[in-house]
Design a protein around this motif. Sequence first.
Motif, PDB file in Angstrom:
ATOM      1  N   PHE A  93      -9.405 -38.918 -11.634  1.00 22.00           N
ATOM      2  CA  PHE A  93      -8.631 -37.691 -11.863  1.00 22.00           C
ATOM      3  C   PHE A  93      -7.432 -37.991 -12.752  1.00 22.00           C
ATOM      4  O   PHE A  93      -7.135 -37.262 -13.709  1.00 22.00           O
ATOM      5  N   PHE A 111     -15.878 -34.216  -4.617  1.00 22.06           N
ATOM      6  CA  PHE A 111     -14.670 -33.859  -5.376  1.00 22.06           C
ATOM      7  C   PHE A 111     -14.913 -34.128  -6.867  1.00 22.06           C
ATOM      8  O   PHE A 111     -14.521 -33.340  -7.729  1.00 22.06           O
ATOM      9  N   VAL A 163     -16.891 -31.328  -8.414  1.00 20.64           N
ATOM     10  CA  VAL A 163     -16.138 -30.083  -8.576  1.00 20.64           C
ATOM     11  C   VAL A 163     -15.114 -30.215  -9.701  1.00 20.64           C
ATOM     12  O   VAL A 163     -14.931 -29.304 -10.506  1.00 20.64           O
ATOM     13  N   TRP A 164     -14.454 -31.379  -9.731  1.00 18.04           N
ATOM     14  CA  TRP A 164     -13.368 -31.566 -10.710  1.00 18.04           C
ATOM     15  C   TRP A 164     -13.862 -32.197 -12.023  1.00 18.04           C
ATOM     16  O   TRP A 164     -13.051 -32.516 -12.885  1.00 18.04           O
TER      17      TRP A 164
END
Lengths: 357, 317
Positions: free
Chosen positions: A146, A177, A180-181
Amino acid sequence: MLSKAWDGSVNYCQMMDEQGNIDPLIFPKDLDDKKIIEMYRWMTLTRAADAKALSLQRQGRLQTYGPSMGQEATQIGTAMAMRKDDIFVPNFRQHGVFIARGLPLDVFYLYWKGYEEGCIIPKEVGGMPYIVPVATQIPHAMGIAFAQKYLKKDAAVVGFVGDGGTSEGDFYEGINFAGVWKLPLVIIIENNQWAISVPRARQTAAKTLAQKAVAAGLPGVQVDGNDVVAVYKAVTDAINNAKGGATVIECVTYRMSMHTTADDPTKYRSDADVAMWQKKDPVARVKTYLTKKGVWDDKKEQQLANDNKEEVDAAVDKAEKFKPDPKSMFTNIYSFMPDVLKAEMDAAVEADFWQEE
Amino acid sequence: MVGALNNALDLMLKENDKLVVFGEDVGKDGGVFRVTDGLQAKYGDGRVFDSPLAESGIAGAAIGMAIGGMHPVAEMQFAGFMFLGFSQMVNHAARYRTRTRGNVTLPLMIRTPVSGGVKTLEHHSESPEIYWSHMGGIVVIEPSNPYDAKGLMIKALRMTDPVVFLEPTKLYRLFKQNIPDEAYEVPVGKAAVMQEGTQLTIVTYGTMAPLVKDVVAKKKTDAEIIDLRTINPIDEATIIASAKKTGRVLIVHEASMSFGVGAEVAARVAEKAIFELDAPIMRVAGPSLPYPFPAYEKYWVPNATRISQAIDKILQE
């Protein structure tokens, strides 16, 4: 009305078979002999460092140790596919990744001698320290990915997990995650068939571990984890695609040694099983390939073995000279030193509690 | 307090472009208690955003983001759910700095509403401060008023430590307080002397702090009230100085009595000031059993009567 809600499959890939034969049509173009020899060098150094660690542990000169023997292709293939700025997040068995990414070997021994200083990973290695609680490193890998995206960096993050680790919630949470990201993440499932004594078949009824990616909306592939070329190719592709999102790669390999030095695998698995996998040895396979190609011989092999031994011995010497400072336990807890913690440290110094036995 | 926290996050989002706010429902919805209300509209969904519903993933993501050079502020929707992220916090948030001997630090915050008194469903009213405090490595903050809430949050978000920031649900909207508009800091690791006194010392924090203040005011007791504000690391010096001054120490907290913050405070007072005490140390706390369902909570949470009786008792000793 019935229709297909999801339509997909998981591919399996092998590029160099057990006898060192390749299919030139699909063989990665960027893998010349020089690069394969470099892979071989890292694989043999990893195996030499691993054997030395095991021997040191048996002599009481190392703490509990988790050997990597048998998993060199998965680890070196991944490390060689990574670009300079990519970051890896290991569990506790990726010795080969550390070594091929340039971790000074004495730091590796420091860790297994039981010193936190073995977790001081030089920046250029681009790796996080060993993580022990199974699969808890996968959310970290996702979070680091991220940060790469958020800070507009080009790096991809490569996270490792074992076959047993894919049963953990953190594995799924991490890849979910990432889906989704849309994160630049590559998850390597190092499926070595054993979670201590529990075989792969008792971890999940799923036919492959790679297909777990499907539930997170990610592509999943399965490769021969004892084939350094297949691993290299799969990881290279995943890294090249990382800006478009994460990939899960299951590397099918085998833990040829014990889980750790505290484990006795003869209690739960047969010699025949181990012997079957010995025929698929990832290191021997590359040697056969190079020998058949006429670019490797006994003389080179001997020279490499000598070089490896020298490097390992020098690292062990250096690690054994390390002198711990017990104060370092206290001074690295917070960004500031709380009075109450300082009082505990000062009391220990004053009472002279830290004498070497 | 909701407004103060929202304002603190707003100011920190403006100050630090590596800071992000994320968690379940924190985006468009602004959080179930509206602590993050309006922040997504102001800073965009790249800085304030929802996560999938998975507390371990949230805590682990925050750890990874911090490793990667960001300063994440993650919300756990309720204290009872944050235990799903417990492993990440104790095994990694608390340990990364020492594990790497200071080479990797984790500037991150996990915030969550805590404690009861607002009749919520099961698992929405726990007081988890000791879990985060016990192992060391995590800074645990629990403000009891809007001024401290804002100043502590700003200070904590300028530090490089992993912080668990506990926000008493009951105090979110209990009272209003005028606070400065600009960014200011309240020191971390330093208790506040809410009021000075000579007859006894009352050590408290969180939901119990305003209640203790009310009781003392009504009884006109000359009590020194200490609001811990930071649970870990504990401000021993302020407690001991007050204990020596008044000679009587009463500890009041909502969390269960056994193995609680009160035990820690009592032990330190006993070690450092026992010969200067005029009465045994006393504790008023929640019973040593799990937080009950909402209809029973009035029997569980320490109330004014219990605090008042404890004050009478310790003064008679």
